[in-house]
Scaffold this active site. Sequence first.
Site, PDB file in Angstrom:
ATOM      1  N   SER A  22       1.019  -1.011   0.003  1.00 55.10           N
ATOM      2  CA  SER A  22      -0.220   0.309   0.393  1.00 55.10           C
ATOM      3  C   SER A  22       1.423   1.338  -0.093  1.00 55.10           C
ATOM      4  CB  SER A  22      -0.791  -0.145   1.207  1.00 55.10           C
ATOM      5  OG  SER A  22       0.321   0.093   2.473  1.00 55.10           O
ATOM      6  N   ILE A  75       3.007   4.954  -0.041  1.00 54.73           N
ATOM      7  CA  ILE A  75       4.219   4.966  -0.871  1.00 54.73           C
ATOM      8  C   ILE A  75       4.914   3.725  -1.959  1.00 54.73           C
ATOM      9  CG2 ILE A  75       6.714   6.018  -0.970  1.00 54.73           C
ATOM     10  CD1 ILE A  75       5.272   8.331   0.735  1.00 54.73           C
ATOM     11  N   SER A 133      12.551   9.778   6.642  1.00 53.05           N
ATOM     12  CA  SER A 133      11.027  10.673   6.668  1.00 53.05           C
ATOM     13  C   SER A 133      11.428  11.834   7.160  1.00 53.05           C
ATOM     14  CB  SER A 133      10.036  10.145   8.134  1.00 53.05           C
ATOM     15  OG  SER A 133       8.964  11.132   8.488  1.00 53.05           O
ATOM     16  N   TYR A 150       9.367   5.968  16.226  1.00 52.15           N
ATOM     17  CA  TYR A 150       9.517   5.660  14.362  1.00 52.15           C
ATOM     18  C   TYR A 150      10.663   7.515  13.602  1.00 52.15           C
ATOM     19  CZ  TYR A 150       7.927   5.942   9.800  1.00 52.15           C
ATOM     20  OH  TYR A 150       7.448   6.764   8.012  1.00 52.15           O
ATOM     21  N   LYS A 181      14.592   6.457  11.994  1.00 53.65           N
ATOM     22  CA  LYS A 181      14.379   7.384  10.748  1.00 53.65           C
ATOM     23  C   LYS A 181      15.643   7.739  10.415  1.00 53.65           C
ATOM     24  CE  LYS A 181      11.042   5.435   8.358  1.00 53.65           C
ATOM     25  NZ  LYS A 181      10.607   4.459   7.274  1.00 53.65           N
ATOM     26  N   THR A 200      -1.538   8.293   2.759  1.00 53.73           N
ATOM     27  CA  THR A 200      -1.312   7.055   2.853  1.00 53.73           C
ATOM     28  C   THR A 200      -2.388   6.509   4.150  1.00 53.73           C
ATOM     29  OG1 THR A 200       0.409   6.668   3.945  1.00 53.73           O
ATOM     30  CG2 THR A 200       1.134   7.655   1.816  1.00 53.73           C
TER      31      THR A 200
END
Length: 306
Positions: free
Chosen positions: A46, A48, A168, A194, A198, A229
């Site tokens: 799904s 990107i 990100s 997260y 990243k 997304t």
Amino acid sequence: MLDTIADRLVVPGYSKWGHRLRKRNWSDPEPDALRGATAVVTGASSGIGKAAAAGLARLGAEVVLAVRDGRKGEAARAEIVAAVPGATVLVRHCDLSDLDSVRRFAAETDRLDVLVHNAGVLPQERTVTADGHELTFATHVLGPLLLTDLLRPLLVASPDPRVVFVSSGGMYTQRLRADDPEYREGTYRGATAYARTKRMQVALVPLLTERYASDGIAVHGMHPGWADTPGVSGSLPGFHKLTRTFLRTAEEGADTIVWLAATSPRGGGFWHDRRERPAHVLPGTAEQPEDVAAFWRYCTEAAGLR
């Protein structure tokens, strides 16, 4: 100048406006730029990842969707094949958070030119994998690191091997936490975990560039900006509600991934919207050599690299 200003102001640069401002000066890769190449995209069911897989297929690549959920992977494959008639798209299981799954996937791969590390998670509470690692660290750092190294012989055999880490923009808010890579200290926040991992992906890019310098493998980092997304809407509903009117499409977010794969500029850089960007913009976030060394030691030992 406008590009740089938009980038530093964040919202103009990361939103759909930034992409549409910049694309006026772009030229598209040749339609068959990846003809005959094989590309693996992790987390491609799904968002990107799926958009990147479709973009690579449009340029002629045979694309392998490396996914945790086979049903979602097959649905993504059907969409891509419908949009790109004649495309060769395969679905294979790979859970980046499970190092045994990574090893199995690598052992069953026999050809590779482009490797896109896109798989991502954003848990709401600290979760430990079967290998004993914090989930975001395992998925974003250890799994990709191990997979890249296991696939190194196949990449070396490619005439133009490329590896792309999809990071990100949130990583700009974090420094490299070599002192606590598994997020054991303090109150756990999924969005912080997260962003931390990243940041770690961006730190890996120059390290892997050096590791593979004699192999001719170009390693790139990039961030896609803010894209609409399922991952964003599901994991960050407040952010999605606030920004959805100016979020990019998944295809706009994936554009630089496809461009890096098709044009293969020099490795070692961090990219956004087809332009190399600084890896740090906030005071206090730049890596110190001793932190980088400690981070690399921890990761290579945890992933079992030689």
